[in-house]
Scaffold this active site. Structure first.
Site, PDB file in Angstrom:
ATOM      1  N   ASP A  23     -12.280   2.348  -8.641  1.00  0.00           N
ATOM      2  CA  ASP A  23     -13.436   2.179  -7.446  1.00  0.00           C
ATOM      3  C   ASP A  23     -13.428   3.111  -6.432  1.00  0.00           C
ATOM      4  O   ASP A  23     -13.976   3.097  -5.387  1.00  0.00           O
ATOM      5  CB  ASP A  23     -13.335   1.041  -6.721  1.00  0.00           C
ATOM      6  CG  ASP A  23     -11.846   0.911  -6.024  1.00  0.00           C
ATOM      7  OD1 ASP A  23     -10.855   1.217  -6.559  1.00  0.00           O
ATOM      8  OD2 ASP A  23     -12.037   0.155  -5.028  1.00  0.00           O
ATOM      9  N   THR A  28     -13.436  10.233  -2.659  1.00  0.00           N
ATOM     10  CA  THR A  28     -12.193  10.018  -3.052  1.00  0.00           C
ATOM     11  C   THR A  28     -12.025  10.760  -4.329  1.00  0.00           C
ATOM     12  O   THR A  28     -11.057  11.417  -4.547  1.00  0.00           O
ATOM     13  CB  THR A  28     -11.369   8.774  -3.087  1.00  0.00           C
ATOM     14  OG1 THR A  28     -11.833   8.161  -1.686  1.00  0.00           O
ATOM     15  CG2 THR A  28     -10.147   8.529  -3.583  1.00  0.00           C
ATOM     16  N   GLU A 176      -7.932  -7.088   0.918  1.00  0.00           N
ATOM     17  CA  GLU A 176      -6.940  -6.109   0.986  1.00  0.00           C
ATOM     18  C   GLU A 176      -6.568  -5.487   2.492  1.00  0.00           C
ATOM     19  O   GLU A 176      -7.191  -4.670   2.791  1.00  0.00           O
ATOM     20  CB  GLU A 176      -7.600  -4.747   0.028  1.00  0.00           C
ATOM     21  CG  GLU A 176      -6.568  -3.525  -0.020  1.00  0.00           C
ATOM     22  CD  GLU A 176      -7.043  -2.600  -0.729  1.00  0.00           C
ATOM     23  OE1 GLU A 176      -7.872  -2.545  -1.569  1.00  0.00           O
ATOM     24  OE2 GLU A 176      -6.135  -1.416  -0.969  1.00  0.00           O
ATOM     25  N   LYS A 218      -4.466  -8.507  -1.978  1.00  0.00           N
ATOM     26  CA  LYS A 218      -4.207  -7.172  -2.405  1.00  0.00           C
ATOM     27  C   LYS A 218      -3.438  -6.486  -1.117  1.00  0.00           C
ATOM     28  O   LYS A 218      -4.233  -6.023  -0.556  1.00  0.00           O
ATOM     29  CB  LYS A 218      -5.233  -6.385  -2.836  1.00  0.00           C
ATOM     30  CG  LYS A 218      -4.984  -4.988  -3.108  1.00  0.00           C
ATOM     31  CD  LYS A 218      -6.115  -4.340  -4.166  1.00  0.00           C
ATOM     32  CE  LYS A 218      -5.838  -2.921  -4.214  1.00  0.00           C
ATOM     33  NZ  LYS A 218      -6.621  -2.293  -5.243  1.00  0.00           N
ATOM     34  N   SER A 260      -0.863   0.363  -4.980  1.00  0.00           N
ATOM     35  CA  SER A 260       0.159   1.466  -5.008  1.00  0.00           C
ATOM     36  C   SER A 260       0.571   2.130  -3.980  1.00  0.00           C
ATOM     37  O   SER A 260       1.548   2.547  -3.821  1.00  0.00           O
ATOM     38  CB  SER A 260       0.219   2.171  -6.321  1.00  0.00           C
ATOM     39  OG  SER A 260      -0.632   2.934  -6.220  1.00  0.00           O
ATOM     40  N   SER A 288      -2.582  -4.216  -8.754  1.00  0.00           N
ATOM     41  CA  SER A 288      -4.000  -3.741  -8.710  1.00  0.00           C
ATOM     42  C   SER A 288      -3.944  -2.215  -8.209  1.00  0.00           C
ATOM     43  O   SER A 288      -4.284  -1.754  -7.065  1.00  0.00           O
ATOM     44  CB  SER A 288      -4.722  -4.566  -7.508  1.00  0.00           C
ATOM     45  OG  SER A 288      -6.102  -4.077  -7.511  1.00  0.00           O
TER      46      SER A 288
HETATM   47  P1  13P Z   1      -3.822   2.679  -4.763  1.00  0.00           P
HETATM   48  O1  13P Z   1      -3.205   1.826  -6.090  1.00  0.00           O
HETATM   49  O2  13P Z   1      -3.972   4.187  -5.255  1.00  0.00           O
HETATM   50  O3  13P Z   1      -3.148   2.437  -3.533  1.00  0.00           O
HETATM   51  O4  13P Z   1      -5.282   2.170  -4.843  1.00  0.00           O
HETATM   52  C1  13P Z   1      -5.490   0.925  -4.668  1.00  0.00           C
HETATM   53  C2  13P Z   1      -6.755   0.668  -4.194  1.00  0.00           C
HETATM   54  O5  13P Z   1      -7.726   0.093  -4.740  1.00  0.00           O
HETATM   55  C3  13P Z   1      -6.849   1.053  -2.834  1.00  0.00           C
HETATM   56  O6  13P Z   1      -7.954   0.474  -2.007  1.00  0.00           O
END
Ligand code: 13P
Length: 341
Positions: A23, A28, A176, A218, A260, A288
């Site tokens: 997403d 980005t 998140e 998350k 990550s 995720s």
């Molecule tokens: P990363 O695993 O690259 O941190 O991205 C996860 C994500 O969806 C960040 O909002």
């Protein structure tokens, strides 16, 4: 309605599977394409997502994919809209609905995520386009005297308002709150910032009557900052992470799906495996990932139709390794075997 939300949340963490975060906003994805010297045109972005989403056997390891506003409206080369293509494979389509982290007034160096205005109407549209879950990312920065209570509170409040609107619309909210790992702090500092953040988030979710059985969390792992001279081992990351989440995340939450956050590809698998090797927990602990699933696939694909299979084989490898880590069965040998085969 509540039963459907609970079922979707459980489906997203069933069978040792996890979520592919694809997403990236236009800004980005441009950064990611710049890194491999590829122009960020709409067709290149579509072709890239097409490569990812048509990866053979992806549904064995991936339960859901998070799409971006542009991507949910795009189609595969054969004309099938991406949400339908994913759903037909048994992969749940989701959608990023926040509008990004902006400077927080009165809090130098800190961010607040925007996107609540008009969100109810946007969720209705995304639901009609096939989305069954959503994502909103809040960013918490570690630094000198920060995170502030102001930043944590403002972000927790917005996350809970977003989550309540999603549930009203029948979408599972992925909540998140990301404590960034970009500073030079030690792991204990990350534990403190993550604890404060989670405490505020669950308080706000409760205040705003969010049904915890119908969300996924998350978060970041509890980890050393990238610039910290002593890097905690996978075992230490696992112990601090589980301690933090057992202290702050109610057992009603069906799943925790980690981001990550800039960890290395193999490090993200190793840490998730260590977390899942500490024994049974109240929630499923899965992934995720964005970068840690996509980075080698993007590099191998490089924007060329000739490299679609190569790109897909790298995504499949990372997805398989992370799914094994959910079961606590990941080993470095999985990487070797894949490299030599
Ligand atoms: P990363 O695993 O690259 O941190 O991205 C996860 C994500 O969806 C960040 O909002």
């Amino acid at each position: 309605m509540a039963a459907d939300l609970h079922a979707t949340a459980l489906e997203l963490v069933a069978g040792n599977r996890g979520i592919l975060a694809a997403d990236e906003s236009s800004g980005t994805i441009k950064k990611r394409f710049d890194a491999i010297g590829l122009e960020s045109t709409e067709e290149n972005r579509r072709a890239y997502r097409d490569m990812l989403f048509t990866t053979p056997s992806l549904e064995e390891w991936v339960s859901g994919v998070i799409l971006y506003d542009e991507t949910i409206r795009q189609s595969a080369s054969d004309g099938t809209p991406f949400p339908q293509l994913l759903a037909a494979r048994g992969i749940v389509p989701g959608i990023k609905v926040d509008l990004g982290a902006k400077d927080l007034a009165g809090a130098p160096g800190e961010k607040v995520t925007e996107g609540l205005d008009g969100l109810r109407e946007r969720l209705e549209e995304y639901s009609a386009l096939g989305a069954r879950f959503a994502k909103w990312r809040a960013v918490i920065t570690i630094g000198d005297g920060i995170p502030s209570d102001l930043c944590i509170h403002a972000n927790a409040h917005a996350l809970a308002r977003y989550a309540a609107l999603c549930q009203e619309q029948g979408l599972v909210p992925i909540v998140e709150p990301e404590v960034l790992m970009d500073a030079d702090n030690d792991i204990e500092t990350c534990y403190d910032a993550t604890s404060r953040t989670l405490r505020a988030v669950f308080h706000e979710l409760w205040l705003q009557r969010v049904d915890l059985q119908g969300i996924l969390l998350k978060p970041n792992m509890v980890i050393s900052g990238k610039g910290c001279p002593t890097q905690a081992s996978a075992q230490e990351v696992a112990e601090w992470t589980i301690r933090c989440f057992r202290e702050h995340v109610p057992a009603a939450v069906p799943g925790i799906v980690f981001l990550s956050g800039g960890q290395g590809n193999e490090q993200a698998s190793e840490n998730l495996n260590a977390i899942n090797s500490l024994g049974p927990q109240p929630w499923v602990l899965s992934f995720s990932y964005g970068r840690a699933l996509q980075a080698p696939a993007l590099a191998a694909w490089g924007g060329s139709a000739d490299n679609v299979e190569a790109g897909q084989s790298f995504l499949a490898l990372r997805a398989r390794c992370n799914s094994a880590a959910v079961a606590g069965r990941y080993s470095a040998e999985m990487e070797e075997l894949a490299r030599s085969s």
